[in-house]
Each structure stands twice: as C-alpha cells, then as structure tokens.
Design an enzyme around this catalytic site. Structure first.
Site, PDB file in Angstrom:
ATOM      1  N   GLU A  17       0.968  -1.170  -0.057  1.00 56.54           N
ATOM      2  CA  GLU A  17      -0.013   0.125  -0.050  1.00 56.54           C
ATOM      3  C   GLU A  17       0.816   1.087   0.017  1.00 56.54           C
ATOM      4  OE1 GLU A  17      -3.281   0.376   2.861  1.00 56.54           O
ATOM      5  OE2 GLU A  17      -2.840   2.572   2.678  1.00 56.54           O
TER       6      GLU A  17
ATOM      7  N   HIS B   3       2.170   4.674  -1.793  1.00 53.12           N
ATOM      8  CA  HIS B   3       1.391   5.512  -2.739  1.00 53.12           C
ATOM      9  C   HIS B   3       2.623   6.632  -3.425  1.00 53.12           C
ATOM     10  CE1 HIS B   3      -2.151   4.275  -0.919  1.00 53.12           C
ATOM     11  NE2 HIS B   3      -1.702   4.474   0.044  1.00 53.12           N
TER      12      HIS B   3
ATOM     13  N   HIS C 257      -9.439   1.430  -0.794  1.00 51.71           N
ATOM     14  CA  HIS C 257      -8.624   2.191   0.030  1.00 51.71           C
ATOM     15  C   HIS C 257      -9.316   3.572   0.716  1.00 51.71           C
ATOM     16  CE1 HIS C 257      -5.499   5.526   0.768  1.00 51.71           C
ATOM     17  NE2 HIS C 257      -4.774   4.596   1.213  1.00 51.71           N
TER      18      HIS C 257
ATOM     19  N   ASP D 270       2.257   1.761   3.987  1.00 51.37           N
ATOM     20  CA  ASP D 270       1.435   3.221   3.588  1.00 51.37           C
ATOM     21  C   ASP D 270       2.426   4.439   3.428  1.00 51.37           C
ATOM     22  OD1 ASP D 270      -0.896   4.491   3.028  1.00 51.37           O
ATOM     23  OD2 ASP D 270      -1.810   4.652   4.875  1.00 51.37           O
TER      24      ASP D 270
HETATM   25 MN    MN Z   1      -2.736   4.399   1.874  1.00 48.57          MN
END
Ligand code: MN
Length: 323
Positions: A13, A15, A162, A286
C-alpha cells in the site's frame, strides 16, 4: 540491501502522486505537507534509497487518495491511461523493486474494467486500487460498478479498497467539534476506518460475490477494524429481523485479504490471525504517509514463527499478486 533475516520484504500500500492526476484534486484532497510531496512525486532515487534504508525489497505502487474517484467520466478515462502508462514506465526502470496497482476511471465503470484489463495484460499491473466512493455516493456495491468485479475476477487480480476523505455530512455531524484541533480524526485516526469499513460491508451485503465467486478484495490498516468486530457483525446480521441471508463471516473470510499498512500492533495482528488466518494478511507500510522504518522496526517484535513471518512479509503477496 538490508533485509529482515534475509527474507524478501514486500509492501503493497505504497503511494505516489502523478502530476497530471493531482491537478484534478480539490480542497482538502490537494493539500499535503512539502516533505510528503517530494516523496509522493518520486518514483526513483529517493524512494529506492528509503526502501533500502528500511529493508523494503519491493513496493507495489498505487496512486494516493482520492486517485481518480472524484474525476468525472469525461476526463478520467484518458487520464487513467496516461497516468498508468507513466507508472508502468517507472516500474520498468526498476523491475525487481517496483510493481503497480492501476488507477481506474470508475465514473465510467465499463471503461474502468477495460483499463484494468489493459493495465494487467499490457502493463503488467497486479490489480487496481479504488479510493472510496466515486463522486460522493458511488459505492462500488451498486450494480453499475459490477463490471469492475467481473473483469477483476476474469483477470484473477484483486481490487484494493482504500479510504478517501469522508463525506462532509459525516464529518460535520460526527466530528466537527474536534476537527480543527485534530484534523487526522477525519482521516487515518477514525474517518477513513468508518468510510472504508462501511464500503466493505456494503460490498459484502450486495451479493456481488454470489455473482463473481472468485473476486478478490484487499483492505489496508488491518482490515479497517472489521476483523475485531467480525463476530459481532456476523451475529447481529443474523438476528431474527434480518432477511438478507448473507453469511458475513463466510464472505469476508473468503474474498478479503488485509494488509498491515499504518497499523503495526501485535495485539491487533494476533486478533486478525485468530479471525481470518495468517494466509490472508500481508505486510505493508502506507508510504510516505507512514515511515518505512516504523513498519520494518516492528517486524522483529512480531511474536510469530518463521513460517508465518515469511507468509506475512512476502509469501502471501507473492501468491496473491503473482510476484
Ligand atoms: Mn494508504
């Protein structure tokens, strides 16, 4: 490269922001602190350096929220193609380290399904990430979006569900007294959890998995608290007044995988394992909203056997995403 006891570490996950996509972001969606912006815009040197420093071998990249979910159908289709092409180029430059989830123009569900197919077959992407409802209330469980589940099932790739910044009515009614002092309350501290868990519940109750029995979903943040509440949700939905007949636990446990993104808690991880089993839990960070080091320094403290740690850090992701 530093690795955790020589185990491959895959994080999924993670980004970035595309320069063209972000021009469509408005209001709160468009503001991020400068240090974050540098990292969101980097798909090379800085990202790889920070992965090396923390011992992350692979990132599966996805656009940050709200990605294309608030872009209208007219603009989103072409935008998805160009953004996914640019992301594919970054992955080709570091084929051992970077993989990708597609951004989908969900305002046009048929085009979103086609773009998923193009991204998987032509660009080598491993699935897609969708950030909250399309527009304000375009929840994925509505039948108009089912072509996306149909295509994902046919391609045998997962859809990662998400969070995005929640609806203003929710924020105003439930949280406004505290948002100025604690803006994160609307996001990662609470609002994201409510929004995304609700979205997942709706998808489960919609019957979409009866129609597409091999469709696969991923939730971040240790399942957006659903594993902790699984027993109660399942029991309550089967009390006498309910006529839907869905077995919530069965559907969740069959169709959903979860990641550890932004939630590095041993008690919470153990709860998830006891409810859905280690085979459905995958390590994630994340990045860059959460530091790589915060995640990898947690690994040595996880009270699991080597077999389960290897499933968590890489084997489950390798199986699900064919890495
Ligand atoms: Mn995220």
């Amino acid at each position: 490269m530093i690795t955790q006891d020589q185990l491959r570490v895959i994080a999924l996950e993670e980004h970035y922001w595309d320069y063209e996509v972000e021009t469509h972001f408005k209001g709160r969606d468009s503001s991020r602190r400068n240090a974050l912006m540098d990292r969101l815009h980097d798909l090379g040197e800085l990202r790889l350096k920070e992965m090396d420093e923390a011992g992350i071998d692979v990132q599966v990249l996805s656009h940050g929220a709200p990605s294309l979910q608030r872009v209208d159908a007219e603009s989103a289709v072409a935008l998805a193609k160009s953004a996914n092409d640019r992301l594919a180029e970054a992955c080709r430059a570091n084929p051992e380290r970077l993989f990708a989830f597609a951004a989908l123009p969900t305002a046009n569900p048929k085009a979103a399904a086609d773009e998923l197919e193009r991204a998987v077959k032509r660009l080598g992407f491993r699935g897609a990430m969708i950030h909250g409802p399309t527009g304000t209330d375009g929840w994925l469980d509505k039948k108009e979006y089912w072509p996306i589940f149909e295509r994902a099932e046919a391609l045998n790739v997962p859809i990662y569900l998400h969070p995005s910044w929640p609806h203003k009515n929710f924020l105003e009614t439930y949280l406004s007294d505290y948002l100025e002092e604690y803006p994160a309350l609307g996001g990662p501290a609470w609002g994201y959890t409510i929004e995304t868990a609700t979205h997942a519940l709706r998808i489960i109750l919609s019957g979409v998995f009866d129609k597409y029995p091999n469709a696969k979903m991923i939730l971040g943040h240790l399942g957006e608290s659903i594993p902790f509440s699984l027993w109660r949700i399942n029991q309550a939905l089967n009390r006498i007044e309910n006529t839907g007949g869905a077995s919530f636990r069965e559907i969740f446990s069959k169709h959903f995988w979860i990641t550890t993104s932004g939630n590095f808690s041993n008690p919470a991880l153990l709860c998830c394992m006891m409810e859905i089993g280690i085979d459905r839990i995958m390590f994630s960070v994340d990045y860059p909203f959460v530091e790589n080091n915060e995640a990898t320094s947690w690994i040595p403290t996880i009270p699991l056997c080597e077999e389960d740690i290897s499933k968590l850090l890489h084997r489950n992701a390798e199986t699900l995403l064919k890495l």
